[in-house]
Structures are given as structure tokens and as C-alpha cells.
Enzyme design. Structure first.
Site, PDB file in Angstrom:
ATOM      1  N   GLY A 639       0.827  -1.189   0.000  1.00 58.58           N
ATOM      2  CA  GLY A 639       0.000   0.000   0.000  1.00 58.58           C
ATOM      3  C   GLY A 639       0.867   1.246   0.000  1.00 58.58           C
ATOM      4  O   GLY A 639       2.097   1.187  -0.148  1.00 58.58           O
ATOM      5  N   GLY A 642       2.945   1.095   3.446  1.00 55.79           N
ATOM      6  CA  GLY A 642       3.838  -0.025   3.712  1.00 55.79           C
ATOM      7  C   GLY A 642       3.275  -1.301   3.127  1.00 55.79           C
ATOM      8  O   GLY A 642       2.318  -1.283   2.343  1.00 55.79           O
ATOM      9  N   ASP A 759     -13.627   7.925  -3.445  1.00 62.30           N
ATOM     10  CA  ASP A 759     -12.744   7.093  -4.265  1.00 62.30           C
ATOM     11  C   ASP A 759     -13.390   5.733  -4.517  1.00 62.30           C
ATOM     12  O   ASP A 759     -12.741   4.695  -4.432  1.00 62.30           O
ATOM     13  CB  ASP A 759     -11.392   6.919  -3.568  1.00 62.30           C
ATOM     14  CG  ASP A 759     -10.314   6.417  -4.527  1.00 62.30           C
ATOM     15  OD1 ASP A 759     -10.563   6.423  -5.748  1.00 62.30           O
ATOM     16  OD2 ASP A 759      -9.240   6.006  -4.060  1.00 62.30           O
TER      17      ASP A 759
END
EC number: 2.7.10.1
Length: 997
Positions: A639, A642, A759
Site C-alpha cells: 500500500g 507499507g 474514491d
């Protein structure tokens, strides 16, 4: 070997203590279990003569009083090795074409021997060979096919023992049985357990349909469709079906059995309704208690019969209550306010007992009585509105004669009165009517018969009139109403003068000379109401040269004119005020871009950015998990903050569950830390089956930089867009709409909380093993993987252009309506099996196309109703887009009526397949079949076309659907994609030919 033997003894103790051989509780049919066999297995080793360096050896051990065997080999210092260990013949079930081989083994570290012998290896090979019969000790390496090279995750050193468990799949088995073989090429390895099994979905009952045990399919049949049979006393419109996954799990039931009338669902069966209950239709509902005034005497009742004295009307439902006839109306009253016209008003109160019904009507009967003799009133009497079927509790009666006694009977009726009259004699029924007797004593008003002029003068007229004969009884003197006006058709306002007179003559003064007047006389009844009237008569005054104005007329005319002007002024002022108010009011569209304060929704969740310290917010909304409760197993992605791991969460008192673990990479910035924690703070406030569930966070660690984590539920099938691309064409429209319904339900939940996602896209929807879709990823600033054009940077950050509403792009104003636009794009992605929205168009091309009213075309095989909903989501005016509640309701209707999904929207392959569907990057036709297949993402079939001898595009254009099937394209979605692309190529080729000419 002595040292290796010592290692093995320690290993077996380790295995015993840690219970490494505990069998998982899954539906597995075991074909071979090395450890369960206990005794010598008789496996074949090759070559038979090994000299001083023996190959595979069998070692016997005793554990808890039982014998235990292992196979090992450790020739690490000799020449290169080629040692084979073959199992005995393993018979398979005919339908088990896919088996799993589970190995538990130890591999020693080559460096632990000192000097690292050159021939030492740390891997071995797994082979398989099929056969219809046991070949005994015959062994030919050439008959074996390699399955995999096995490399350990953990290698054993001098002082530690590390046991590996690996599982490999053997596909496409077709003969009666098979052998497994293990090839050693120079490793020091020991087998502790070899287990061969296949998976199957156990026999089950779902939605009242029985499904048999089914062997799981292989890689070419990820979901195996299995028909079922309804249980006893259950029926279904269509054959119930369910899908068996490769992991032996049932998913996505289609079609539902329902219990017959008189039966209800209990413990996966249909059982009779108990006495006192009934069920009148085939449905999934429960038996209902018998309604009021009914009785249920037997089990399995379809309806409950009425109790004695109670009935159902013909229009009543058999599942409804029974009712009795109404009692009599109450308190009948006759009002005689207009007796001069022969009228009276009857009124009454409804029955005290309506019998439980609301369809009460009334009939009125009239009788006229002279002395002791009564007879029906006949047709002379008039009722207003009617004398029968009255719904109101009043009626006007007219044309009555004076000085007579009348008897009125009012009867109350309902829908069951007819049954009550048939069931019992009238003498034995409760009364449903009431009677009122009233006497009428009134005087008929006399009628004016003639009017004549007695005397006239310039300013006066004397008149008289005749009346009809007077009645025998007269209670008071007759009075007359005289109305007159000047006859002048040119005046806008007419003035009437009214006089009440006691005599049948009058002298009217103060008239204008030489003027015509119109007169009307009317007799008044004893109560003052108007009676019969004369015709309007005209009389004229004489002319004498003196014109005296009529003051009364002038005053009246002036008063009326002034009132009219005042009324007009008031109306004008009212309209002007209303127009000003209409200009000052603004609707939701007017204020949409006015100011940020007006646009901010009333949130029912707490924005974590309002906290100065994000740690406070995350601890308020998320559960802190101790690091020891989490086990990381495998990296499954990366991601923005991390790596993302698959792992397990084991908390005391709870069953161990699979989880996804997001980590915060070292060297983070303060903003990254706040964003990382705020996402958990937001997720922790949501609780819905279609929103990804937050299990907790890890923040309280000594090494915060390394161990900060967000732990969520694990979704086995990953992101929706990739999952659909991997299973192109494998799901029906009904299943796809079911996925969309779940996403819409999750978004409705967020919208109801006034949370805007911003989103929403298929990449941010996760799918589990049950094909349940859940909304995830609550950070808009996320960088889209492998998609440099996925976002468009403005002064406020990144916006995913292809999924974002135009007003959000232009003004950065996000609302639930802009989420609805994004949901429409998600619908298109789902129905197109993960296709990229707007294909290879750039972001600027997408924005330009949307502003010019271009909308994505319907995907192939997309139901028309679903595509129409997409277009509604993409309406330019956000106020006209549907709300998520409306979307959920519509999708529910489509799922309840699968036939509504049969009508397919128009599909144009020239528009929908643009990857680029008709030409190469330089604008010329495709130079090779492989280039064309790659453009439509079907390059996995390149060898199929090549083996079939189809090597140029001219041959491709000649192909038909049957030709595509014959070269090995079996999946329906892939077949359609290739066929539609060829259709588009043909169309484009024709067009290019025309232009060339």
C-alpha cells in the site's frame, strides 16, 4: 548418517510435542496417508543397487507404543545424485480430477555440514504418472511428469529443527489411478508425512434445496455448478443451483425452494402448520395465527374457517378475519329547517357494533301515515344523494307533503349482511335497522300568479299581484320580497333594491322619469325561506322633463365600485411581494457552489482530523491489539504506507481468524502517520456487512516505526476488478447484479452517516469466498498502482478522473451524489468484468468527452435495466441522480424478478472494444494475430490460434463462433470477447475499404 539419525530423533520429539500432525477439519477425502498407515508402506526406491551411497531409506520409530516410519536420504558429499522414491498405486475416485499432495519434511542447511559440499542441494522434485492398472515394481523415469520443484521455507541447522509443510496440486487426472515419485538430486531431506487427498463439497441443504456431495473442480472449472432438489413439501419455479469451489465450499446459491401452502420452513425442512395456524400460498413465510373470529382445528391448514355467526365477503381474502353483520344505526334525528320547500334532513350515528368491518352502508325506507294507515312513500319522494348504498350518515329528503306523519327506517349493511340473512331467520338476528316517526306541519308558500301596473308617474310606480289560494291552516301572515332594478345594459354594475312587504301591493317612489325598471315578486314561507316566484316584469315611468337622480342607486354603485378597486389593489401588491420572494429564495442547486460552510454535510461520524493527536482518535474508535496476538504469514501487496500481509488473529476467548495486516513503513512523515491512523479511526466507526470490518490496530509498541499496524478482516478473493478479470464470463447477470446490490447497500450505509467516500471504484471493493462485496479503502490520497494516469492533480490533491463526477472535478465539491456517479462507473466495471473505464483514453480526453455528453456504452450482455440505472447515475445535474436508497430498492426489484434481466441493452463492439480494437498503434491494421489478441487481453490463446494454423488477420476475419470453440476457447466470456472483436474488425475493415476507394 549417524548425525542425521540424531537429528531425526530430535525431530520426532518436536513433532509429537507441537502436534504438527493434527488434521484440519475440512471436507477432504484422503487417498494416501503415510503416517496413518503406521506400518511399512512398501514404496519403491530406484536405483535398486546404490553401493556405498544408499538412496532413500525407510526408518522405523516407536511413538506412544505405535510404529512410525519415515523416508530419508542424505548423500551430500558424493557425486551428483538421482535417487527416486515412488509410492504404491493410488486409486482415485472417477470424478476427482484434481488432488492435493501435502508434504511435511525437513531439509538440512548445506552450510551446516562445514565446507558446504559442492554437490549438496536444498531442493527435491515431485513427479506423477497416471495408469489404468498397478504396474508393480516396474519403474520407468520417462513415464513420469514433473509437478514441481520443492524448496523449503525453513532449513534445519545444527541446533534447531525446522519442519516445512508444502502442498502441491496435481491437475487433470483421468485414468484409474496414479503414482507419486520424489527425486533427490543431492539434498539431505526426510519425509515425516505424505498425504494425498481431494476436496469435495459435502452434501447439504440450502434454501430448502438438497445438494449431493460434489467433488471440487479443477483450474478449468473454478466454480462447478450443481443442481439440487427441493426437500419434501417444497417447490421451486426454477431448478435450484449452487456452485462448488475448488476449496470444497458451497457458494452463490441460485433459485430458492419454498414450502407449499400449509407448510412452513423449520430446520431445513417443510413442516405442517400447527392447529390454530395456516399458510395460504407457496412462499418462504411462516405459518400465521388464525385471524379474528376464525378457528383452526387441524394441522396443515390453507385457511381458517369462520366461527358460527361470522362470515367473509366475496371480496375478502381467505387469509383475513371473519366479521359479523352490523348492529342498528343510533340516534336518528330529523331536522326541519327548510319545511317550506317540503324538505327535511335525516342524520344518525354509526352502529355501536360494526361487526369488525369498514364497508358499512345505509338504506333509507320511507312510509307516510294518515291515521293508523301507513303505506310506502312511493317514487314521489326524492333522496339526496340517494336512498340506498349511503356511505355518509345523513340524507336530505324532499317533496314531502304538509300535515302528514312520516316514518323513516334506516338500515345498516355490510359485505356480510347477505350471508347473515341467509343463515338465520330475521326474528333471530340482532336488529340492523332503526325507525323514526315524525310529523310535518308546515305551510306551503303561496305562488305569485300575475303582476300588474296600477298607476305610474314620472318618479313612482304602483304595482299589485295575485297569489295562489291559501292553505286551510295559516300560522302567520304571508310576506313578500320585491326586487327591482333599472334596465340599462350599458352599465358594468347592476344595482338591485329589495323590499320586504306584508301586502300584495306597493308604491315604489324615487324613480327616474322616462326609465324602464324590471320587477320580481317572491312569496316567503312561514320560516322566511323563499317560495314560488313570479316572472320578471318590466314597467316604465312617465317623462315630465324633471330628471331627479336616484340617490340610493348612486350610493350603492359607488360602494360596489370602490370595493372592486380596493380588491384589485390588494391583489397587485400580493403578486409583487410574491415575485420578490421568489427571486430571493434559492434551491439546493443555487447554493451548491456558494460557500463551503453551506456544503458541509451534517456528519454523524467524527472526523479524526479534528483531533490534534491522531492517537487519541484511533484509541477512541479502534481496538488496540497486542502484537503477540497477530501472526504475519505472507506478503499479499503493497500500500501507500507499507506492506500488506495475510495473517491470523488469535485473541483469548475467540476463534482464530484470518486477517489482512497493513503496516506503516519505517521513515514515515508526520502526515503519513496521521493519514495512516485516521483511516483506522474512520473504519472503526462503521459496522455494516458490506463495509470492510476493522479488527483493530497495533500502536502501543516499543518499536512504533516498525510495528504500527491496521488489522482488518481478510477477503480471500482480493480486489473486485482483478477478480472479475480473472473470471471473465463465468458469472451470470443475476450474480453480477447481486454483487452490485451489496456495494450499493454499503454505500447507502455510508451516505446515511453523511460520509462521502470520494474514491469509489472496483479496485477499492474487496470480495470474499462467498462472492460478498465490501467497500474498503477510505483514504483518497492513495496512489493507484501501475496507473500513472489514474489520478489528476489539482491544487487540492489527486482526483481519480475516470470515476469522479464532473462537478467534483471542476469545483472539488464531493457529495453523496458524486459517489452515485462513481457507483455508476463501478456498475460498468462489474458488468464489463473488470474492463478499464474509457479504455485507453487519456484523462484530458475523458474530461472533454464527459463535458460533451459522451457516456460509456453498455457492456456486452448487460441487461437494459442495469444500463439505464448507470445512465441515471451519470446525469449532469446531481440533484436528478438517484439516491443510494433508491438504487438498493431498484436492484432488489431486479433480483426478485430475474426475468427483468433478460432484456439486453444494445451493444456496439466498435465502441466497447477499444484496446485498440481495430488497428495497431501506428493506425495500420494489426500485423499479427498475437498483436490483436494482446490488444483485447486474450493473449493466452496465442498458441491455440497458432496450432490451428490461423497465423494472419485475414484468416481471423473468416472465423465464426464454431471455429473459435474448435480451437479451444471454452469460457463464455472469452468466447464473446473474441467474437465481438472479430465483428468490430469486420465493420472497421469495410469502412476502411470504402475510404480507400
Amino acid at each position: 548418517m549417524g548425525f542425521w539419525g540424531g537429528i531425526r530423533r530430535v525431530l520426532f520429539s518436536y513433532v509429537l510435542i507441537n502436534g504438527i500432525f493434527i488434521t484440519l477439519q475440512t471436507k477432504e477425502e484422503v487417498l494416501l496417508d503415510m503416517r496413518a498407515a503406521g506400518g511399512e508402506l512398501g514404496w519403491l526406491t530406484w536405483p535398486l543397487d546404490q553401493g556405498d551411497t544408499p538412496g532413500w531409506e525407510v526408518v522405523q520409530r516407536t511413538l506412544n507404543g505405535s510404529q512410525f516410519y519415515t523416508y530419508s536420504v542424505c548423500n551430500v558429499e558424493g557425486r551428483e545424485q538421482d535417487n527416486w522414491l515412488r509410492t504404491t498405486f493410488i486409486q482415485r475416485r472417477p470424478s476427482a480430477s484434481r488432488v492435493f499432495v501435502e508434504l511435511q519434511f525437513i531439509v538440512r542447511d548445506c552450510n551446516s555440514f562445514g565446507g558446504a559440499p559442492l554437490t549438496c542441494k536444498e531442493t527435491f522434485n515431485l513427479f506423477t504418472s497416471e495408469s489404468d492398472a498397478d504396474v508393480g515394481t516396474t519403474f520407468h523415469k520417462s513415464l513420469f511428469k514433473k509437478v514441481a520443484t520443492i524448496a523449503p521455507d525453513e532449513i534445519t541447522g545444527k541446533n534447531d529443527m525446522r519442519i516445512n509443510t508444502e502442498t502441491r496440486v496435481v491437475e487433470n487426472l483421468s485414468q484409474r489411478g496414479f503414482y507419486l515419485a520424489f527425486q533427490d538430486i543431492g539434498a539431505c531431506v526426510a519425509f515425516l508425512s505424505v498425504r494425498v487427498y481431494y476436496k469435495s463439497c459435502p452434501s447439504t441443504i440450502k434454501s430448502l434445496a438438497s445438494f449431493p456431495e460434489t467433488v471440487a473442480g479443477g483450474e478449468n472449472q473454478v466454480l462447478k455448478e450443481v443442481p439440487g432438489v427441493c426437500v419434501e413439501n417444497a417447490v421451486s419455479v426454477e431448478v435450484p443451483r449452487i456452485y462448488c469451489t475448488v476449496d470444497g465450499e458451497w457458494v452463490v446459491p441460485v433459485g430458492q425452494c419454498q414450502c407449499k401452502a400449509g407448510f412452513e420452513e423449520k430446520e431445513d425442512s417443510c413442516q405442517e402448520c400447527e392447529p390454530g395456524f395456516f399458510k395460504d400460498s407457496e412462499s418462504s413465510g411462516k405459518c400465521e395465527a388464525c385471524p379474528a373470529n376464525t378457528q383452526g382445528l387441524k394441522s396443515g391448514a390453507l385457511s381458517c374457517p369462520c366461527m358460527q355467526g361470522f362470515y367473509r365477503a366475496p371480496t375478502d381474502s381467505n387469509s383475513g378475519p371473519c366479521s359479523g353483520p352490523p348492529s342498528a344505526p343510533r340516534d336518528i334525528v330529523a331536522t326541519t329547517t327548510q319545511l317550506s320547500a317540503g324538505k327535511l334532513l335525516l342524520s344518525w350515528n354509526p352502529p355501536a357494533d360494526t361487526g369488525g368491518r369498514d364497508d358499512i352502508t345505509y338504506n333509507v325506507e320511507c312510509q307516510r301515515c294518515e291515521g293508523a294507515v301507513c303505506q310506502p312513500c312511493g317514487e314521489k319522494i326524492r333522496y339526496d344523494p340517494s336512498g340506498t348504498g349511503l356511505r355518509d350518515t345523513r340524507v336530505s329528503v324532499s317533496e314531502l307533503d304538509a300535515h302528514l306523519n312520516y316514518s323513516f327506517t334506516v338500515e345498516a349493511l355490510s359485505g356480510v349482511s347477505m350471508f347473515a340473512s341467509q343463515a338465520a331467520p330475521r326474528a333471530h338476528r340482532p336488529p340492523s335497522s332503526a325507525t323514526l316517526t315524525t310529523s310535518l306541519h308546515y305551510t306551503d308558500p303561496p305562488k305569485i300568479t300575475t303582476m300588474r301596473l296600477v298607476e305610474r308617474a314620472p318618479t313612482s310606480l304602483s304595482l299589485s299581484w295575485d297569489v295562489s289560494p291559501r292553505p286551510r291552516v295559516q300560522s302567520r301572515p304571508i310576506r313578500y320580497e320585491l326586487t327591482y332594478r333599472k334596465k340599462d345594459d350599458n352599465l358594468d354594475v347592476t344595482t338591485y333594491i329589495v323590499l320586504i312587504l306584508e301586502k300584495s301591493s306597493v308604491k315604489v317612489s324615487d324613480l327616474d322619469p322616462d326609465t324602464a325598471y324590471l320587477f320580481r315578486v317572491q312569496a316567503l314561507s312561514s320560516d322566511g325561506s323563499p317560495g314560488g316566484s313570479s316572472m320578471e316584469e318590466q314597467f316604465e315611468t312617465l317623462s315630465d322633463g324633471h330628471h331627479t337622480p336616484n340617490r340610493t342607486a348612486i350610493i350603492l354603485a359607488g360602494g360596489v365600485g370602490g370595493a372592486t378597486m380596493l380588491f384589485i389593489v390588494v391583489v397587485i401588491l400580493f403578486l409583487r411581494k410574491r415575485r420578490r420572494n421568489s427571486h430571493t429564495r434559492q434551491g439546493p442547486e443555487d447554493t451548491y457552489f456558494s460557500s463551503p460552510e453551506q456544503l458541509k454535510p451534517l456528519k454523524t461520524y467524527v472526523d479524526p482530523h479534528t483531533y490534534e493527536d491522531p492517537n487519541v482518535a484511533v484509541l477512541k474508535f479502534a481496538t488496540e491489539i497486542h502484537p503477540s496476538h497477530i501472526t504475519k504469514q505472507k506478503v499479499i501487496g503493497a500500500g501507500e504506507f507499507g506492506e500488506v500481509y495475510r495473517g491470523s488473529l488469535k485473541v483469548q476467548g475467540r476463534k482464530e481468524v484470518a486477517v489482512a495486516i497493513k503496516t506503516l513503513k519505517p521513515g514515515y512523515t508526520e502526515k503519513q502517520r496521521q493519514d495512516f491512523l485516521s483511516e483506522a479511526s474512520i473504519m472503526g466507526q462503521f459496522a455494516h456487512q458490506n463495509i470492510i470490518r476493522l479488527e483493530g490496530v497495533v500502536t502501543k509498541c516499543k518499536d512504533f516505526f516498525k510495528h504500527a499496524m491496521i488489522v482488518t478482516e481478510y477477503m480471500e478473493n482480493g480486489a473486485l476488478d482483478r477478480y472479475l478479470r480473472d473470471h471473465d464470463g463465468e458469472f451470470s447477470a443475476f450474480q453480477l447484479v447481486g454483487m452490485l446490490r451489496g456495494i450499493a447497500a454499503g454505500m447507502k450505509y455510508l451516505s446515511d452517516m453523511s460520509y462521502v467516500h470520494r474514491d469509489l471504484a472496483a479496485r477499492n471493493i474487496l470480495v470474499n469466498n462467498n462472492l460478498e462485496c465490501k467497500v474498503s479503502d477510505f483514504g483518497l490520497s492513495r496512489v493507484l498502482e501501475d496507473d500513472p494516469e489514474g489520478t489528476y492533480t489539482t491544487s487540492g490533491g489527486k482526483i481519480p478522473i475516470r470515476w469522479t463526477a464532473p462537478e467534483a472535478i471542476a469545483y472539488r465539491k464531493f457529495t453523496s451524489a458524486s459517489d452515485v456517479w462513481s457507483f455508476g462507473i463501478v456498475m460498468w466495471e462489474v458488468m464489463a468484468f473488470g474492463e478499464r473505464p474509457y479504455w485507453d483514453m487519456s484523462n484530458h480526453e475523458v474530461m472533454k468527452a464527459i463535458n460533451e455528453a459522451f457516456r460509456l456504452p453498455a457492456p456486452m450482455d448487460c441487461p437494459s435495466a442495469v444500463y439505464q440505472l448507470m445512465l441515471q447515475c451519470w446525469l449532469p445535474e446531481r440533484s436528478k441522480r438517484p439516491r443510494f436508497g433508491d438504487i438498493v430498492s431498484l436492484l432488489d426489484k431486479l433480483l426478485r424478478s430475474p426475468d427483468s434481466l433478460k432484456a439486453i441493452a444494445d451493444f456496439d463492439p466498435r465502441v466497447s472494444i477499444r484496446l485498440p480494437s481495430t488497428s495497431g498503434s501506428d493506425g495500420s491494421p494489426f500485423k499479427s494475430v498475437s498483436d490483436w489478441l494482446e490488444s483485447i487481453k486474450m493473449n493466452q490463446y496465442s498458441e491455440n490460434f497458432s496450432h490451428a494454423g490461423i497465423v494472419n488477420m485475414d484468416q481471423v476475419l473468416q472465423m465464426k463462433n464454431e471455429d473459435i470453440k474448435n480451437i479451444g476457447v471454452r469460457l463464455p466470456g472469452h468466447l464473446k470477447r473474441i467474437a465481438y472483436s472479430i465483428l468490430g474488425l469486420k465493420d472497421q475493415t469495410s469502412t476502411l475499404s470504402v475510404f480507400a476507394v
